[in-house]
Scaffold this active site. Structure first.
Site, PDB file in Angstrom:
ATOM      1  N   ASP A 303      -4.738   3.347  -0.717  1.00  0.00           N
ATOM      2  CA  ASP A 303      -3.552   3.184  -1.675  1.00  0.00           C
ATOM      3  C   ASP A 303      -3.773   1.928  -2.591  1.00  0.00           C
ATOM      4  O   ASP A 303      -4.439   1.054  -2.153  1.00  0.00           O
ATOM      5  CB  ASP A 303      -2.391   2.923  -1.363  1.00  0.00           C
ATOM      6  CG  ASP A 303      -1.489   4.529  -0.773  1.00  0.00           C
ATOM      7  OD1 ASP A 303      -2.259   5.468  -0.739  1.00  0.00           O
ATOM      8  OD2 ASP A 303      -0.257   4.327  -0.559  1.00  0.00           O
ATOM      9  N   HIS A 445      -5.102   0.532   2.413  1.00  0.00           N
ATOM     10  CA  HIS A 445      -5.038  -0.115   1.072  1.00  0.00           C
ATOM     11  C   HIS A 445      -6.495  -0.585   0.708  1.00  0.00           C
ATOM     12  O   HIS A 445      -6.916  -1.366   1.451  1.00  0.00           O
ATOM     13  CB  HIS A 445      -4.011  -1.158   0.836  1.00  0.00           C
ATOM     14  CG  HIS A 445      -2.878  -0.764   1.070  1.00  0.00           C
ATOM     15  ND1 HIS A 445      -2.042  -0.536   2.486  1.00  0.00           N
ATOM     16  CD2 HIS A 445      -1.710  -0.288   0.239  1.00  0.00           C
ATOM     17  CE1 HIS A 445      -0.814  -0.161   2.458  1.00  0.00           C
ATOM     18  NE2 HIS A 445      -0.354  -0.030   0.890  1.00  0.00           N
TER      19      HIS A 445
END
Ligand code: ZN
Length: 479
Positions: A303, A445
């Site tokens: 992400d 991430h």
């Protein structure tokens, strides 16, 4: 001759005023913000700023960070433009100070409302660059939205605050006109306005969002409740080009020129940046034949990117292990780095939507949710040629209103090593390895180098245990 002359002069001055106002106010089909009170009536200048294509800014880096804890959700981002380091430093310092204030305030006084800072480029050509940071802080006054513009000029190698658009000597005249335009508007508090314009520091604080529209008008935006509370939106003062022209500083004139007719690429006079590393060669992997109903699959998801250079490094690791993954990208990053999105898709990965600038979607109106997702899908389509079908709501925050605002399918996760909190490669790798089971979705991430560095160990260990790495859509299609 005297009186005669006076008589003819007055009407012609009046006429000039009317003319310059009319030229500046050519009707424009676009409006800036629906809920802004310009107080200038239907003939006001449009107030529309030019949109800047961030891919034209060579070596642009976007500094992203986020805290994904449910009780203290926050996301910040600001651009780092090569050659404009003092401006980047000013933004960094403001972002850190504001974030600290939110955290010290108990993260919105414990009401679990998210804190967000996003950015827009105002100008980035010639020798000038301008950025607006928009802060959404549940603990702030007014409607919680604070905006501020940051400026940099390559010619004088100087950062400028918003008032730097106006020449020092012209500030008294400028300020008295600004005061005139605000006084008498519904909700404006004359006493507060007087105090807010009374000293250099107060002036700088109040007039911290100034920009030049594509018509060359000066636009001043006021945070809600700084000088009173308008019926809706925020106060905005727009000074037509002819009116503001005599007051602009040398820097302000260069900004105006570039806002009206941008001159190609940005040149801040800095030594040319090194050639960015080319995106890794596409391995042209073809269709994925993994059948997740027969073998153990894992969907790795990354992400908040794309990030430079972290995402390119990650793509190399994934290619090494023949692993496919899903990237939930943030629109403002995707628009700046479309080449990275293209490399993701060419290597057989999936790109999903993670909103434009990472707000908690459950706190937004339906129109705002739609705008956050549509803008991002458009950036993904522009980069890769395909619209995404999946979205991941920031913080995993989703409700029926968000679901019904989009046709994208939501994707949450099964395994979360909290890599945003633990910037510790070994810990992240071991948590994922210990917790991942068949057909799980793993959350990481790719904006954090520590997380990207954990990927080889995760892939090596789990591959040896018989896992196959597939995209979320492939997992769903073959289960
Ligand atoms: Zn996120």
């Amino acid at each position: 001759m005297g009186p005669m002359r006076k008589n003819t002069l007055v009407p012609s001055l009046l006429l000039l005023g009317v003319l310059s106002l009319t030229t500046a106010c050519t009707p424009d089909s676009e409006v800036s913000t629906a809920s802004v009170d310009t107080g200038a009536g239907p003939s006001a200048a449009s107030g529309v700023e030019r949109t800047v294509d961030p891919t034209k800014i060579e070596g642009l880096d976007i500094v992203n960070d986020s805290g994904n804890g449910p009780s203290c959700p926050w996301a910040t981002s600001y651009p780092a433009v090569p050659g404009a380091e003092p401006m980047t430093a000013a933004m960094k310092s403001d972002v850190e100070r504001r974030l600290r204030a939110y955290v010290d305030d108990g993260c919105g006084s414990g009401n679990e409302l998210d804190f967000n800072i996003g950015f827009d480029f105002l100008v980035a050509s010639g020798d000038v660059v301008g950025v607006r940071l928009t802060t959404q802080d549940p603990g702030a006054a007014g409607d919680g939205t604070e905006t501020k513009t940051y400026w940099y000029g390559g010619e004088d190698a100087q950062p400028h605050d918003a008032l730097g658009l106006i020449a020092e000597a012209s500030r008294p005249d400028f300020l008295s006109v600004v005061r005139e335009r605000l006084e008498g508007r519904e909700g404006v508090d004359t006493a507060i306005l007087g105090a807010a314009l009374s000293g250099p520091q107060a002036q700088q604080d109040l007039l911290d969002d100034m920009s030049v529209t594509r018509d060359g008008a000066l636009r001043i935006d006021f945070d809600r409740s700084t000088v009173g509370v308008p019926a809706g939106g925020r106060y905005q003062v727009i000074l037509p080009p002819a009116e503001v022209a005599p007051w602009l500083s040398g820097f302000g004139r260069r900004v105006q020129e570039q806002a009206v007719s941008p001159g190609g690429t940005l040149d801040l006079g800095a030594p040319t940046a090194e050639e960015p590393e080319p995106a890794p060669e596409a391995s042209a992997p073809g269709a994925d034949t993994t059948d997740c109903s027969k073998v153990k699959c894992i969907a790795m998801t990354f992400d908040d990117g794309p990030a430079v250079p972290e995402t390119a490094t990650l793509l190399e690791y994934l290619a090494e292990y023949d692993a496919r993954a899903t990237f939930f990208v943030v629109g403002q990053n995707a628009a700046a780095h479309p080449d990275v999105l293209r490399a993701e898709v060419e290597a057989g990965h999936e790109v999903g939507n993670h909103s434009w600038n990472h707000p908690d979607l459950t706190q937004l109106s339906t129109a705002e949710v739609t705008s956050q997702l549509d803008r991002t899908s458009a950036a993904i389509k522009a980069a890769t040629g395909d619209e995404p079908t999946l979205f991941r709501p920031p913080y995993g925050a989703i409700d029926d209103a968000v679901k019904s605002a989009t046709t994208l399918s939501p994707v949450l996760w099964d395994v979360d090593p909290e890599d945003w909190k633990y910037r510790d490669t070994e810990r992240v790798a071991q948590t994922v390895i210990a917790q991942a089971g068949a057909n799980d979705v793993v959350l990481l991430h790719d904006i954090h180098p520590t997380s990207v560095a954990a990927v080889p160990e995760i892939l090596r260990t789990l591959t040896a245990q018989g896992f196959h790495f597939v995209t979320v859509s492939h997992l769903r299609a073959t289960l």
